[in-house]
Design an enzyme around this catalytic site. Structure first.
Site, PDB file in Angstrom:
ATOM      1  N   LYS A   1      46.213  39.806  39.544  1.00  0.00           N
ATOM      2  CA  LYS A   1      45.595  39.147  37.881  1.00  0.00           C
ATOM      3  C   LYS A   1      44.647  40.130  37.398  1.00  0.00           C
ATOM      4  O   LYS A   1      44.947  40.635  36.381  1.00  0.00           O
ATOM      5  CB  LYS A   1      45.279  37.547  38.465  1.00  0.00           C
ATOM      6  CG  LYS A   1      46.407  36.753  38.866  1.00  0.00           C
ATOM      7  CD  LYS A   1      45.647  35.592  39.045  1.00  0.00           C
ATOM      8  CE  LYS A   1      46.672  34.398  39.632  1.00  0.00           C
ATOM      9  NZ  LYS A   1      46.314  33.283  40.485  1.00  0.00           N
TER      10      LYS A   1
ATOM     11  N   GLN B   1      40.516  30.689  41.772  1.00  0.00           N
ATOM     12  CA  GLN B   1      41.848  30.857  42.617  1.00  0.00           C
ATOM     13  C   GLN B   1      42.019  29.467  43.583  1.00  0.00           C
ATOM     14  O   GLN B   1      40.931  29.305  44.202  1.00  0.00           O
ATOM     15  CB  GLN B   1      41.744  31.995  43.530  1.00  0.00           C
ATOM     16  CG  GLN B   1      42.908  32.349  44.248  1.00  0.00           C
ATOM     17  CD  GLN B   1      44.481  32.759  43.337  1.00  0.00           C
ATOM     18  OE1 GLN B   1      44.234  33.195  42.423  1.00  0.00           O
ATOM     19  NE2 GLN B   1      45.347  31.894  43.969  1.00  0.00           N
TER      20      GLN B   1
ATOM     21  N   ASP C   1      43.930  29.033  32.810  1.00  0.00           N
ATOM     22  CA  ASP C   1      44.927  28.744  33.983  1.00  0.00           C
ATOM     23  C   ASP C   1      45.726  27.296  33.774  1.00  0.00           C
ATOM     24  O   ASP C   1      46.380  26.940  34.399  1.00  0.00           O
ATOM     25  CB  ASP C   1      44.165  28.901  35.204  1.00  0.00           C
ATOM     26  CG  ASP C   1      45.241  29.377  36.465  1.00  0.00           C
ATOM     27  OD1 ASP C   1      46.238  29.652  36.273  1.00  0.00           O
ATOM     28  OD2 ASP C   1      44.786  28.806  37.593  1.00  0.00           O
TER      29      ASP C   1
END
Lengths: 281, 281
Positions: A54, A98, A121
């Site tokens: 990412k 994450q 996200d």
């Protein structure tokens, strides 16, 4: 008839190329470089790889990637402090935490500390509800990528019957909301669904998100349907590809279909967030 | 075959009787009387009637009803101040902001100021997302009432195909989440749905929430299906009752079916909130 393969790699590249131009324009207009902060707690090897991918994509299109790495024994409060600091830092436009966090961390609390405007996200409850109510919250990235891929192939969504197989928090549930927001008739199926084959057979658009290789059989697919396969196990998708591609009109291969769209969506949403925060949306 | 009528008045009475006992027990155990605060902004006659009904039901089972009436020209900030005060007042266990607020008020901001634990009317984004993720947020009261009514008649939900017609914020969307949480396969239909009759024809459970009198025809109903009619216009529901009752196994009349369950759910959820806040859940 053999289905057209939906080239997620190509569409993801195009999405990133467009994002790169937008980033350059934002820099030119505001002097500010869009920035995604990635938070990694602990040292899970897969998570290290994912966050690296990412971050590289960010940097590859001229954005800043701020890397925050926290030790395995980080407490919930320690993580909350970091998220809150990034949340109020005007030079950070998007925040990615994450998954998974170590077990001692209340991951939900940490997610919820991300301001909705920086939740690129699409993990917060606020984003989920905003999206369901058509108020433009950021989408969970895989469902968001699936909608981008449908659009890239001009697949009509309004009025069509979309069947989503799977109801996970980051896939099935937000997928249903996104498709409903685009005026599809949406059916959500899952492990308790009776007559699954019959229901899938009616779908104009099938989204397979069960996480079981070749679970959806080719003869469940209505001729001419569009098949979006979000699964990935042992280099196979959730759909029996060889048989399904003989009946579908469009289908995503695995790999190279839905997969590449996830990061492209994350990046695209980060640029959206930066543009909005900098008043150049 | 003629369907059994689902007696919402009776089930609502039973729900209130059970709530009354729980209220007495909470008082006995804690010395605290559960309290619902109702906020009414302005003097819309229908809203005055609705809040009065809710307050009377509260008092009727031994709860405290705190009445807050604000002038028509209340600002968003003025309303937020009131909601925040009630939110942090430990003697208030549930908060209801009567919809609609006057146009100058940002009603969504006011709703969102209600703490999720006191959102007994199920209007916040937090409650919506908690409910969708099976984390027990309070339900929007009409869908919550529909599930209570299905349970009262021992209607199996798990694995069944439920078709929800309508996708409003307080009805169709939360209804879909509640039924999914109970492991139904859920289809959400709306004004853009093609082949609506065909889709409804497959439903084991139909929830009609369109707001158009007799929109759902009797011959759309699968023999033996359960029909929940959340509509009410001109003393008629959204379902063509006379024909539907000849094919359904269970059906709600209008009035007297779904309607009475809404307030009963509000009251029941207020008792739940009080029990939880007082640590006697």
């Amino acid at each position: 008839m053999t289905a057209t393969l939906m080239d997620g790699k190509r569409v993801a590249s195009e999405t990133l190329a467009a994002a790169e131009k937008r980033v350059a324009k934002i820099k030119e207009d505001t002097g500010v470089t869009p920035c995604l902060a990635t938070i990694l707690v602990g040292a899970d090897p897969a998570s290290i790889t994912y966050t690296q991918m990412k971050r590289r994509r960010c940097e590859g299109i001229g954005m800043i990637s701020r890397k925050v790495e926290l030790p395995e024994d980080t407490t919930t409060q320690g993580l909350l402090d970091v998220v809150n600091e990034l949340g109020s830092d005007p030079s950070v436009h998007g925040i990615l935490l994450q998954h998974p966090s170590p077990p001692q961390v209340d991951e939900r609390a940490a997610f919820e500390a991300i301001p909705v405007g920086k939740d690129v996200d699409g993990v917060t409850y606020g984003s989920f509800a905003h999206m369901w109510f058509g108020e433009g919250g950021f989408a969970s990235c895989t469902p968001g990528g699936i909608v981008r891929l449908l659009d890239a192939y001009d697949v009509p969504i309004e009025g069509k019957h979309a069947v989503v197989i799977g109801r996970s928090a980051i896939l099935g549930k937000p997928m249903a909301g996104l498709l409903l927001d685009r005026n599809a008739t949406v059916t959500i199926c899952h492990s308790r669904t009776q007559n699954l084959a019959e229901i899938v057979k009616q779908a104009d658009i099938v989204v397979a998100a069960v996480g079981r290789a070749e679970f959806v059989k080719g003869d469940w697919i209505k001729p001419g349907a569009v098949v979006m396969d979000a699964g990935y196990s042992d280099n196979k998708g959730d759909v029996e590809f060889e048989t399904a591609k003989e009946v579908a009109s469009l289908i995503t291969p695995v790999p190279g279909g839905v997969g590449p769209m996830t990061i492209a969506t994350l990046i695209d949403q980060t640029v959206d967030a930066a543009a909005k925060q900098l008043g150049v949306a």
